[in-house]
Design an enzyme around this catalytic site. Structure first.
Site, PDB file in Angstrom:
ATOM      1  N   ALA A 156       0.805  -1.318  -0.020  1.00  0.00           N
ATOM      2  CA  ALA A 156       0.065   0.121  -0.054  1.00  0.00           C
ATOM      3  C   ALA A 156       0.987   1.169   0.026  1.00  0.00           C
ATOM      4  O   ALA A 156       0.685   2.005  -0.853  1.00  0.00           O
ATOM      5  CB  ALA A 156      -1.043  -0.056   1.287  1.00  0.00           C
ATOM      6  N   ASP A 157       1.780   1.373   0.957  1.00  0.00           N
ATOM      7  CA  ASP A 157       2.571   2.713   1.129  1.00  0.00           C
ATOM      8  C   ASP A 157       3.474   2.726  -0.174  1.00  0.00           C
ATOM      9  O   ASP A 157       3.322   3.970  -0.849  1.00  0.00           O
ATOM     10  CB  ASP A 157       3.518   2.602   2.236  1.00  0.00           C
ATOM     11  CG  ASP A 157       2.989   3.043   3.384  1.00  0.00           C
ATOM     12  OD1 ASP A 157       1.862   3.256   3.585  1.00  0.00           O
ATOM     13  OD2 ASP A 157       3.580   2.720   4.539  1.00  0.00           O
ATOM     14  N   PHE A 158       4.019   2.000  -0.804  1.00  0.00           N
ATOM     15  CA  PHE A 158       5.065   2.123  -1.743  1.00  0.00           C
ATOM     16  C   PHE A 158       4.293   1.817  -3.186  1.00  0.00           C
ATOM     17  O   PHE A 158       4.696   2.482  -4.217  1.00  0.00           O
ATOM     18  CB  PHE A 158       6.367   1.185  -1.182  1.00  0.00           C
ATOM     19  CG  PHE A 158       6.926   2.000  -0.342  1.00  0.00           C
ATOM     20  CD1 PHE A 158       7.595   3.216  -0.161  1.00  0.00           C
ATOM     21  CD2 PHE A 158       7.224   1.031   1.087  1.00  0.00           C
ATOM     22  CE1 PHE A 158       8.220   3.538   0.923  1.00  0.00           C
ATOM     23  CE2 PHE A 158       7.503   1.714   2.169  1.00  0.00           C
ATOM     24  CZ  PHE A 158       8.126   2.688   2.017  1.00  0.00           C
TER      25      PHE A 158
END
Length: 381
Positions: A156-158
């Site tokens: 999700a973040d990256f």
């Protein structure tokens, strides 16, 4: 002579945040953009290590003199990365549509949130695991009978966040090249990671992935698509022998025959055969060290490769490279191979203002005792 990276000359203001925002900025910087991160004044460096090719300026966006510096920069930059929750810029009087794009119509504002900007989660705090959860993707990861397994904060973040935002910036730059106009790019990690899960989501309507979590071909169910521990404890080999020809190469390397591996009259694709096959593979891989298995499978089409660890890759001198290679306009070299470097708020800021604005300290701006950059009023005399 090697050409410059494709984003050379693009100026980016990156409002300091964690993980996805800095990753978007890092990708832009690696492809040649000049990135200036906007930090809050502080005597200590932030925990962000995604700082290659970046500089920092310390601004207090609640301080009118700092806001004046910020707006001066906004007027000449190409991209602004906004990592804040919905409404933060608006509360600061820096609404992208009514203020920032009016100041600079060519500006591209990429707004990166965790949850969607609409819906019941929009005002809630969250982290990678939460965005992954409500996207539906987390429910597909992990072993049968166990809680879903989240892959750190990579998806999700990256991937769904920072990388998706980077893609949005590139699309907006292409649009601006023909229209001359900037725009707001809205990215969120729920939509980003959900789109990454398109293929497995579609497969849930087909035999390949229509069982419960951990029982399907690609999610840990199939014994010919997974990882096995070797004789040296904690060392693993990965197996991905899906196609028949690769399956035969795998059996050859393991010293096994089809008859020994597939029980009775079952087919290897039959899930009833999988528990026995997995048990047999588990025992066989534990008979040799990972190095011995590498010697057997290297150079073959068995789709069997070692699970390498970062420490051993570093010791072996593994060379990290940009995400893609362009023959005519390559990226900058990956600067931080194994060790990150935190930026101190304001580090490189004076040089950036000199390069971008032609400003000098003491004449056009001042730096307060806290390290905050503040615009100086011009004398009317």
């Amino acid at each position: 002579m090697t050409a410059s990276p494709p984003l050379t000359g693009v100026r980016v203001l990156e409002l300091a945040g964690l993980a996805p925002g800095p990753f978007c900025g890092l990708l832009l910087a690696n492809w040649g953009a000049n990135v200036l991160r906007v930090d809050r004044p502080s005597p200590v460096s932030s925990s962000d290590l995604l700082t290659s090719w970046k500089r920092s300026i310390a601004l207090d966006l609640k301080n009118p003199s700092s806001v004046a510096v910020f707006l001066s920069l906004v007027s000449i930059v190409d991209v602004l990365i906004d990592p804040f929750r919905p409404g933060v810029l608006e509360k600061l009087g820096l609404d992208p549509e009514t203020v920032l794009l009016k100041k600079n119509p060519r500006l591209i504002v990429v707004r990166l949130t965790g949850f969607r900007r609409d819906g019941k989660y929009s005002a809630m705090a969250g982290h990678d695991i939460n965005y992954l959860a409500v996207s539906g993707v987390l429910s597909m990861l992990g072993a049968r009978g166990s809680p879903p397994a989240h892959p750190a904060n990579i998806l999700a973040d990256f991937a769904g966040g920072g990388h998706a935002a980077f893609t949005g910036v590139l699309l907006a730059l292409i649009h601006r090249a023909t229209s001359g106009k900037g725009q707001v790019v809205e990215a969120n990690m729920v939509d980003g990671v959900s789109f990454l899960g398109t293929f497995p989501r579609l497969l849930t309507k087909m035999p390949m992935w229509n069982g419960e979590r951990g029982t399907n071909t690609l999610d840990g169910g199939a014994p010919y698509y997974g990882c096995y521990e070797c004789k040296d404890a904690g060392k693993y080999m990965s197996v991905g022998a899906l196609e028949p020809q690769f399956w035969q190469e795998l059996l050859k390397g393991l010293g096994l025959t089809e008859e020994e591996v597939v029980p009775g009259k079952l087919d290897r694709l039959d899930k009833r055969a999988w528990p026995y096959m997995r048990e047999l593979f588990t025992k066989r891989f534990r008979e040799k060290t990972r190095k011995e298995w590498e010697a057997i499978f290297d150079g073959t089409d068995a789709c069997c490769a070692p699970v390498l660890e970062h420490a051993e890759m570093e010791a072996a001198g593994y060379d990290h490279r940009p995400i893609v290679g362009l023959t005519s306009s390559p990226a900058r070299k990956v600067e931080m191979q194994w060790d990150g470097k935190a930026l101190k708020p304001g580090e490189g800021g004076e040089q950036a203002l000199r390069d971008w604005m032609g400003w000098s300290n003491g004449k056009d701006y001042a730096i307060s005792a806290s390290g905050c950059f503040e615009k100086r009023e011009k004398s009317k005399l």
